[in-house]
Design a protein around this motif. Structure first.
Motif, PDB file in Angstrom:
ATOM      1  N   PHE A   1       0.810  -1.216   0.000  1.00 35.47           N
ATOM      2  CA  PHE A   1       0.000   0.000   0.000  1.00 35.47           C
ATOM      3  C   PHE A   1       0.848   1.272   0.000  1.00 35.47           C
ATOM      4  O   PHE A   1       0.304   2.383   0.060  1.00 35.47           O
ATOM      5  CB  PHE A   1      -0.922   0.020   1.223  1.00 35.47           C
ATOM      6  CG  PHE A   1      -1.866  -1.139   1.293  1.00 35.47           C
ATOM      7  CD1 PHE A   1      -2.912  -1.265   0.387  1.00 35.47           C
ATOM      8  CD2 PHE A   1      -1.719  -2.122   2.270  1.00 35.47           C
ATOM      9  CE1 PHE A   1      -3.785  -2.345   0.442  1.00 35.47           C
ATOM     10  CE2 PHE A   1      -2.588  -3.195   2.342  1.00 35.47           C
ATOM     11  CZ  PHE A   1      -3.623  -3.309   1.422  1.00 35.47           C
ATOM     12  N   ASP A   2       2.174   1.114  -0.045  1.00 37.19           N
ATOM     13  CA  ASP A   2       3.042   2.286  -0.026  1.00 37.19           C
ATOM     14  C   ASP A   2       2.698   3.242  -1.169  1.00 37.19           C
ATOM     15  O   ASP A   2       2.425   2.814  -2.301  1.00 37.19           O
ATOM     16  CB  ASP A   2       4.510   1.879  -0.146  1.00 37.19           C
ATOM     17  CG  ASP A   2       5.085   1.365   1.174  1.00 37.19           C
ATOM     18  OD1 ASP A   2       4.368   1.392   2.186  1.00 37.19           O
ATOM     19  OD2 ASP A   2       6.265   0.946   1.176  1.00 37.19           O
ATOM     20  N   ARG A   3       2.703   4.521  -0.848  1.00 33.55           N
ATOM     21  CA  ARG A   3       2.504   5.624  -1.800  1.00 33.55           C
ATOM     22  C   ARG A   3       1.070   5.713  -2.346  1.00 33.55           C
ATOM     23  O   ARG A   3       0.831   6.398  -3.327  1.00 33.55           O
ATOM     24  CB  ARG A   3       3.506   5.543  -2.956  1.00 33.55           C
ATOM     25  CG  ARG A   3       4.960   5.588  -2.481  1.00 33.55           C
ATOM     26  CD  ARG A   3       5.965   5.285  -3.584  1.00 33.55           C
ATOM     27  NE  ARG A   3       7.290   5.126  -3.016  1.00 33.55           N
ATOM     28  CZ  ARG A   3       7.747   4.010  -2.444  1.00 33.55           C
ATOM     29  NH1 ARG A   3       6.954   2.937  -2.387  1.00 33.55           N
ATOM     30  NH2 ARG A   3       8.954   3.958  -1.936  1.00 33.55           N
ATOM     31  N   MET A   4       0.143   5.025  -1.692  1.00 38.45           N
ATOM     32  CA  MET A   4      -1.247   5.079  -2.143  1.00 38.45           C
ATOM     33  C   MET A   4      -2.058   6.163  -1.434  1.00 38.45           C
ATOM     34  O   MET A   4      -3.070   6.628  -1.965  1.00 38.45           O
ATOM     35  CB  MET A   4      -1.925   3.718  -1.911  1.00 38.45           C
ATOM     36  CG  MET A   4      -1.427   2.625  -2.830  1.00 38.45           C
ATOM     37  SD  MET A   4      -2.275   1.028  -2.536  1.00 38.45           S
ATOM     38  CE  MET A   4      -3.967   1.440  -2.933  1.00 38.45           C
ATOM     39  N   PHE A   5      -1.600   6.587  -0.226  1.00 41.20           N
ATOM     40  CA  PHE A   5      -2.440   7.453   0.584  1.00 41.20           C
ATOM     41  C   PHE A   5      -1.732   8.731   0.997  1.00 41.20           C
ATOM     42  O   PHE A   5      -0.523   8.751   1.228  1.00 41.20           O
ATOM     43  CB  PHE A   5      -2.912   6.701   1.840  1.00 41.20           C
ATOM     44  CG  PHE A   5      -3.563   5.390   1.544  1.00 41.20           C
ATOM     45  CD1 PHE A   5      -4.771   5.342   0.859  1.00 41.20           C
ATOM     46  CD2 PHE A   5      -2.968   4.194   1.915  1.00 41.20           C
ATOM     47  CE1 PHE A   5      -5.375   4.125   0.568  1.00 41.20           C
ATOM     48  CE2 PHE A   5      -3.561   2.979   1.637  1.00 41.20           C
ATOM     49  CZ  PHE A   5      -4.768   2.939   0.956  1.00 41.20           C
ATOM     50  N   GLU A   6      -2.525   9.799   1.128  1.00 40.89           N
ATOM     51  CA  GLU A   6      -2.027  11.087   1.581  1.00 40.89           C
ATOM     52  C   GLU A   6      -1.789  11.091   3.091  1.00 40.89           C
ATOM     53  O   GLU A   6      -2.212  10.191   3.807  1.00 40.89           O
ATOM     54  CB  GLU A   6      -3.036  12.201   1.257  1.00 40.89           C
ATOM     55  CG  GLU A   6      -3.217  12.507  -0.205  1.00 40.89           C
ATOM     56  CD  GLU A   6      -4.174  13.682  -0.402  1.00 40.89           C
ATOM     57  OE1 GLU A   6      -4.739  14.189   0.609  1.00 40.89           O
ATOM     58  OE2 GLU A   6      -4.354  14.097  -1.556  1.00 40.89           O
ATOM     59  N   VAL A   7      -1.147  12.156   3.543  1.00 35.15           N
ATOM     60  CA  VAL A   7      -1.027  12.441   4.972  1.00 35.15           C
ATOM     61  C   VAL A   7      -2.263  13.245   5.375  1.00 35.15           C
ATOM     62  O   VAL A   7      -2.505  14.324   4.850  1.00 35.15           O
ATOM     63  CB  VAL A   7       0.247  13.254   5.266  1.00 35.15           C
ATOM     64  CG1 VAL A   7       0.287  13.669   6.742  1.00 35.15           C
ATOM     65  CG2 VAL A   7       1.492  12.453   4.885  1.00 35.15           C
ATOM     66  N   PRO A   8      -3.089  12.742   6.302  1.00 40.77           N
ATOM     67  CA  PRO A   8      -4.329  13.435   6.636  1.00 40.77           C
ATOM     68  C   PRO A   8      -4.146  14.516   7.702  1.00 40.77           C
ATOM     69  O   PRO A   8      -3.256  14.434   8.552  1.00 40.77           O
ATOM     70  CB  PRO A   8      -5.219  12.316   7.164  1.00 40.77           C
ATOM     71  CG  PRO A   8      -4.257  11.363   7.792  1.00 40.77           C
ATOM     72  CD  PRO A   8      -2.996  11.422   6.959  1.00 40.77           C
ATOM     73  N   THR A   9      -5.019  15.501   7.656  1.00 43.96           N
ATOM     74  CA  THR A   9      -5.101  16.491   8.721  1.00 43.96           C
ATOM     75  C   THR A   9      -6.045  15.975   9.803  1.00 43.96           C
ATOM     76  O   THR A   9      -6.832  15.048   9.581  1.00 43.96           O
ATOM     77  CB  THR A   9      -5.635  17.826   8.195  1.00 43.96           C
ATOM     78  OG1 THR A   9      -6.988  17.627   7.738  1.00 43.96           O
ATOM     79  CG2 THR A   9      -4.782  18.356   7.049  1.00 43.96           C
ATOM     80  N   LEU A  10      -6.002  16.623  10.958  1.00 42.08           N
ATOM     81  CA  LEU A  10      -6.936  16.257  12.017  1.00 42.08           C
ATOM     82  C   LEU A  10      -8.369  16.507  11.561  1.00 42.08           C
ATOM     83  O   LEU A  10      -9.261  15.702  11.851  1.00 42.08           O
ATOM     84  CB  LEU A  10      -6.644  17.057  13.284  1.00 42.08           C
ATOM     85  CG  LEU A  10      -7.611  16.833  14.458  1.00 42.08           C
ATOM     86  CD1 LEU A  10      -7.640  15.374  14.883  1.00 42.08           C
ATOM     87  CD2 LEU A  10      -7.257  17.740  15.627  1.00 42.08           C
ATOM     88  N   GLU A  11      -8.598  17.601  10.843  1.00 39.74           N
ATOM     89  CA  GLU A  11      -9.951  17.884  10.340  1.00 39.74           C
ATOM     90  C   GLU A  11     -10.469  16.754   9.460  1.00 39.74           C
ATOM     91  O   GLU A  11     -11.634  16.349   9.568  1.00 39.74           O
ATOM     92  CB  GLU A  11      -9.969  19.198   9.561  1.00 39.74           C
ATOM     93  CG  GLU A  11      -9.733  20.438  10.401  1.00 39.74           C
ATOM     94  CD  GLU A  11      -8.282  20.884  10.382  1.00 39.74           C
ATOM     95  OE1 GLU A  11      -7.393  19.995  10.257  1.00 39.74           O
ATOM     96  OE2 GLU A  11      -8.032  22.087  10.498  1.00 39.74           O
ATOM     97  N   GLU A  12      -9.600  16.222   8.607  1.00 38.72           N
ATOM     98  CA  GLU A  12     -10.018  15.142   7.719  1.00 38.72           C
ATOM     99  C   GLU A  12     -10.314  13.865   8.496  1.00 38.72           C
ATOM    100  O   GLU A  12     -11.248  13.121   8.151  1.00 38.72           O
ATOM    101  CB  GLU A  12      -8.931  14.894   6.673  1.00 38.72           C
ATOM    102  CG  GLU A  12      -8.814  16.018   5.650  1.00 38.72           C
ATOM    103  CD  GLU A  12      -7.591  15.887   4.754  1.00 38.72           C
ATOM    104  OE1 GLU A  12      -7.647  16.377   3.613  1.00 38.72           O
ATOM    105  OE2 GLU A  12      -6.576  15.291   5.197  1.00 38.72           O
TER     106      GLU A  12
END
Length: 363
Positions: A135-146
């Motif tokens: 799953f590497d490089r599939m997902f963003e870094v999320p914010t607390l709001e997200e």
């Protein structure tokens, strides 16, 4: 069906309800999401954790250069993102002292949120969890709001309340950069309807001063984390002498109860140390849980992980360090000791362990 039969069935149902209510149901807290199955601190990891039955999801929070709270295990970004492969950011690699420890890499506080959003998450411990690397490089870094938006959207999917259990990472370090964490954290929670002592939120920290500051801002429950050695870093900065071991004494726990509702201890050091032969049994249980409860604190120890690498010898399955062992068996010892929740990397296994424990009390 006769009225007499109905009466008997209702009586049995009533007794079952009373018995169930007398059994505490420990919380399952998804440690960085379903981090045993997918790269940690991603929206996918949190969503899977919720679907696997977690009561709370735990985002570790660090700050961006422009004051946003994002979920990462640490502010050193190359541990959990592909930033080391990004030529456009090569010149920002540096060495810093964070909480008294020198680290080299790329740091969250040197990047804006817009730049952070170009990065992609990678598995933090690929040697232990090689399957997660697919799953590497599939997902963003999320914010607390997200994360909060995801949690609230998922509540209608699973038809139950899901809690958020954020940890402020390195608050003194960020405060020294004029990136105080307390105000933006309080703002995000308040704007999303989280307030008061009954909100499905716990805020945790290894430091003391920022929890005390939060205690003056909100009635949301706070949890003092206790590491297995050393001092809270704000105590180091103030030349204080308070250690985690001192905080874990009966008097220390009473002092914590003046600003917090719970404690999150390292489970082996404080509750049930492993024996010299690396096995675990209730014979080594300390008075920590009883002392914490006497002070009015809930106890949520960290961290239960299913791989052999992390388990005591008598709960391992074979010799392969990456194989799944008997995490439920290990959990049972700590649940018997009276803990109120478990931080787990494998929420489905954690949920099964808690359900097995509760069901055994209903027999």
């Amino acid at each position: 069906m006769s009225c007499h039969t109905v009466s008997i069935l209702l009586s049995i149902a009533s007794l079952a309800t009373i018995a169930f209510c007398q059994v505490e149901y420990p919380l399952v807290i998804a440690h960085r999401g379903a981090s045993g199955y997918i790269p940690e601190h991603t929206l996918a990891a949190y969503a899977i954790a919720i679907l696997q039955g977690s009561d709370y999801v735990e985002p570790d929070l660090v700050m961006t250069k422009d004051g946003h709270l994002i979920a990462r295990h640490d502010n050193v970004l190359d541990l959990t993102t592909d930033i080391a492969e990004r030529a456009e950011f090569a010149d920002r690699k540096t060495t810093k002292s964070v909480d008294g420890k020198e680290s080299e890499g790329w740091f969250s506080e040197d990047f804006t949120l817009e730049e952070i959003k170009t990065l992609r998450a990678i598995e933090r411990i690929p040697e232990t969890r090689p399957a997660n690397t697919r799953f590497d490089r599939m997902f963003e870094v999320p914010t607390l709001e997200e994360i909060v938006s995801l949690v609230q959207a998922m509540e209608s999917v699973v038809n139950r309340t899901i809690g958020v259990y954020p940890e402020t990472k390195h608050p003194s370090h960020f405060a020294s950069l004029d990136l105080q964490m307390e105000e933006p954290l309080f703002a995000v929670l308040t704007e999303n309807g989280y307030s008061g002592p009954d909100a499905p939120v716990f805020i945790q920290s290894f430091e003391v001063a920022n929890l005390q500051k939060l205690a003056g801002m909100t009635e949301i429950p706070l949890v003092q984390l206790l590491d297995s050695s050393g001092q809270p870093f704000d105590q180091v900065l103030s030349n204080g002498t308070l250690t985690y071991d001192e905080m874990a004494t009966a008097d220390g726990l009473k002092a914590i109860a003046e600003y917090a509702s719970g404690v999150g201890p390292e489970k082996y050091h404080f509750i049930m140390p492993r024996a010299d032969d690396d096995t675990l049994s209730a014979d080594t249980k300390t008075t920590f849980v009883d002392d914490a409860h006497a002070a009015g604190l809930v106890v949520h120890p960290f961290t239960f992980r299913a791989e052999n690498e992390f388990l005591p010898l008598n709960f391992r399955n074979g010799t392969d360090e990456t194989a799944i062992g008997d995490m439920i068996g290990e959990m049972e010892l700590f649940l018997e000791a009276g803990i109120d929740g478990v931080f787990v990397d494998h929420p489905d296994i954690g949920k099964q362990g808690v359900e097995d424990f509760v069901n055994s009390r209903l027999l």
